[in-house]
Structures are given as structure tokens and as C-alpha cells.
Design an enzyme around this catalytic site. Structure first.
Site, short mmCIF file in Angstrom:
data_model
loop_
_atom_site.label_atom_id
_atom_site.label_comp_id
_atom_site.label_asym_id
_atom_site.label_seq_id
_atom_site.Cartn_x
_atom_site.Cartn_y
_atom_site.Cartn_z
N GLY A 173 0.84 -1.18 0.00
CA GLY A 173 0.00 0.00 0.00
C GLY A 173 0.88 1.24 0.00
O GLY A 173 2.09 1.17 -0.22
N GLY A 224 3.56 1.01 2.95
CA GLY A 224 4.52 -0.06 2.69
C GLY A 224 5.47 0.30 1.54
O GLY A 224 6.68 0.09 1.62
N LYS A 265 -1.09 -0.36 12.70
CA LYS A 265 -1.58 0.46 13.80
C LYS A 265 -3.04 0.14 14.07
O LYS A 265 -3.92 0.50 13.28
CB LYS A 265 -1.39 1.94 13.47
N LYS A 313 -4.53 7.25 17.81
CA LYS A 313 -4.50 8.52 17.07
C LYS A 313 -5.40 8.48 15.84
O LYS A 313 -5.95 9.51 15.43
CB LYS A 313 -3.06 8.87 16.70
N ASP A 323 2.69 11.79 16.07
CA ASP A 323 1.82 11.06 15.16
C ASP A 323 0.40 11.59 15.24
O ASP A 323 -0.30 11.72 14.22
CB ASP A 323 1.85 9.57 15.53
#
Length: 331
Positions: free
Chosen positions: A10, A13, A105, A190, A243
Site C-alpha cells: 500500500g 509499505g 496500527k 490517534k 503522530d
């Protein structure tokens, strides 16, 4: 010399594979779709997720065995809710001493496990072999070599250092940390707060509102993180505040963009289409983060509101009203 396999092609990545290659690390990307692998391998471009971006020469394949062969750094870059199923297929071909670096995540639906826990459970890897990367790392800025920093969290300082050296470039600065829990909780939560900030933006609310959501969102993240054993200083750093700010404020953030559509009156389907078919992790994570918080008796009203908007039909106006109508108390 480190040899890396990036499992997932993606936008993040692909961007991460570019960082690895430009850091001098021999890199192979695994793509689920053969046409993505072919474009990466022959044209050194990913027109499906990062159109127009020229990549350095990296190998690409849709055969996970080819990608994993000889890799001593295995980078996991798939959506969090598909990590378990992918690892089930890959685990027999992962080197016995390879470092497993998670870019995923989220909190797994049902089990409420963090990604490092999923990796350990499926592969049997010792905790010291498992590292987590988190920070303000928007893929579209990274591929343009815009300066950014990140955190590699691992209980084994030597492995963290080796991964750090494998990705360090003149524009991408990695720091090491031993607090895996903090890095993962910051990274998972987040995305949920970013949906809330996107909703506020879509409703036409201004910077005061967004800043308030970010700050109160951070308070939620810290409460949950500390309850699970995270260090507050981690959540005040790149893997937490850094982040969070990037994901909550940038139009490049899928989660913020998803929320923006909802705030502007769009449906869940329209919001999904607005992210070009890419996963907005916070949509599923809001439910699992909410359940994890409840299991540890941690209050997370913003997360609860996002869950109710995304999964229970609560309108964005009702969500704002419920948040503003909560009892007043000391900060």
C-alpha cells in the site's frame, strides 16, 4: 548487510520500502495483487497507491516465499485487522531469527490484542524479536524526501539499533525506544482521534475546536496507555503527540479525510470512497479501542463518540452535543 522484506505494498509499505532502499538496505516488496507487484518490479512505480512516484530499484513479488527468503528484517505493512490471517500464511517462511517490524496500527477486533501481541501469538517469536515503528510519517511526504522522524520501539536494544541503521537516511531520522506498549497505543488511538478532528473540520468548526479535540484526545490516549503499562514520556513524543498531530491535521491523513466527509454530511459509504479504497484504520479501531478501554475501566468519551457515529448511527451533531453536554470538571 540487512536484507528486508516489506510485506504489503500500500502507500505506506511502498514508501517505507523506498526509505529502506535509499538507506542502502537490500529490499523486496511483497504485494497481494500481481499487477501491483509487476508494476513495482518492472517500472519501479506503484500507480495504484503512489502514482507518479519513482522508486529506487527494488525487487517485488506476489509470492510471499520469494519475499521472505533470506530476509533478516521482516516489515509488516498490512492493515491491522488482516495481520493475523496474513501471518498464518507467512509464518513458516519467516527466518527463525528475523526481526519482525510492525508498521500496523490498531487493536485487533475480538481479541483486543495489540499488533505485537498478535505477532507473538501467531509466530511464536520472542518479544525481543518484535519491534514497532510509529511517528508522524505521512507516506506522500516521505516519498518526497521531506524531513521526518520516527520511533522504533523494541525491548531488545540491539535489534532496535539494527533496524534504526537499516532505515536511517538524510531525510528520515529514526529514534529507538524500549516502550512497545506506548508506541502501539499511540499509533492505534490517534487514528480514532483523527476521525473526530476530521468530523469537526467537515462541520466547519475551526482551529480552536480541532486543537481542543487533539488535546483531549491525547488525554484519553495517555489514560489508556498508562493503564496498560506505557510510559507517559513515549506518548508525549514522536509516537504519541507527533503522530497524533500529523494524523489529525493533515488532509493527507485517510482517517481525517474519512471524518471530514462524515462531518460534511456524507455517509459511511461516501467517506470510504473518498479514501480511494484505502483503509481508514480508525473506523474499526474505534470499536476495539473502546472495548479495551472498558476492560481497563478507562474513560474515553471521544473514542466512544466516534464509535457511535461510525457504527451506531449517531449523527455528528448529536455526537458534538453529547460531548459538550458532559459534566464540567477539573482538567
Amino acid at each position: 548487510m540487512t536484507r528486508a522484506a516489506v510485506m504489503g505494498a500500500g502507500s505506506w509499505g511502498t514508501a517505507f520500502a523506498k526509505v529502506l532502499a535509499e538507506a542502502g538496505t537490500e529490499t523486496t516488496i511483497w504485494a497481494r495483487r500481481p499487477e501491483v507487484a509487476l508494476a513495482l518490479d518492472t517500472e519501479h512505480q506503484n500507480p495504484f497507491y503512489l502514482p507518479g512516484v519513482q522508486l529506487p530499484p527494488v525487487r517485488a513479488t506476489d509470492d510471499h516465499r520469494v519475499a521472505l527468503d533470506g530476509a533478516d528484517l521482516v516489515v509488516l505493512a498490512v492493515p491491522s485487522q488482516s495481520l493475523r490471517a496474513n501471518l498464518d500464511r507467512w509464518k513458516g517462511d519467516i527466518g527463525a531469527d528475523a526481526t519482525l517490524l510492525s508498521l500496523c496500527k490498531g487493536i485487533e477486533t475480538g481479541t483486543l490484542l495489540r499488533m505485537s501481541q498478535v505477532i507473538a501469538e501467531v509466530t511464536g517469536a520472542e518479544p525481543g524479536r518484535i519491534a514497532v515503528l510509529s511517528g508522524p510519517n505521512l507516506a506522500h511526504e516521505i516519498v518526497q524526501r521531506q524531513p521526518a522522524a520516527t520511533v522504533i520501539a523494541c525491548s531488545d536494544a540491539e535489534r532496535a539499533g539494527a533496524a534504526q541503521r537499516a532505515i536511517a537516511t538524510g531525510y528520515f531520522r529514526p529514534y529507538t525506544n524500549s516502550d512497545v506498549i506506548g508506541a502501539e497505543i499511540g499509533g492505534a488511538c490517534k487514528n480514532v482521534i483523527a476521525i473526530a478532528c476530521g468530523i469537526a473540520s467537515g462541520m466547519g468548526l475551526g482551529d480552536n475546536s480541532v486543537a481542543s479535540l487533539i488535546t483531549r484526545g491525547l488525554a484519553e490516549i495517555m489514560r489508556l496507555g498508562v493503564a496498560l503499562g506505557a510510559q507517559p514520556v513515549t506518548l508525549a513524543g514522536l509516537a504519541g503527540v507527533g503522530d497524533l498531530v500529523a494524523t489529525c491535521t493533515s488532509p493527507l491523513s485517510r482517517n481525517r479525510s474519512f471524518g471530514h466527509v462524515l462531518g460534511a454530511g456524507g455517509s459511511m459509504q461516501v467517506a470510504q470512497e473518498a479514501t480511494n479504497g484505502q483503509v481508514a484504520e480508525g473506523v474499526k479501531s474505534c470499536t476495539s479501542v473502546r472495548a479495551l478501554a472498558a476492560a481497563h475501566q478507562v474513560e474515553m468519551p471521544l473514542t466512544d463518540a466516534v464509535h457511535r457515529v461510525c457504527h451506531e448511527g449517531l449523527s455528528v451533531n448529536e455526537a458534538v452535543g453529547s460531548l459538550l453536554g458532559r459534566r464540567i470538571k477539573p482538567e
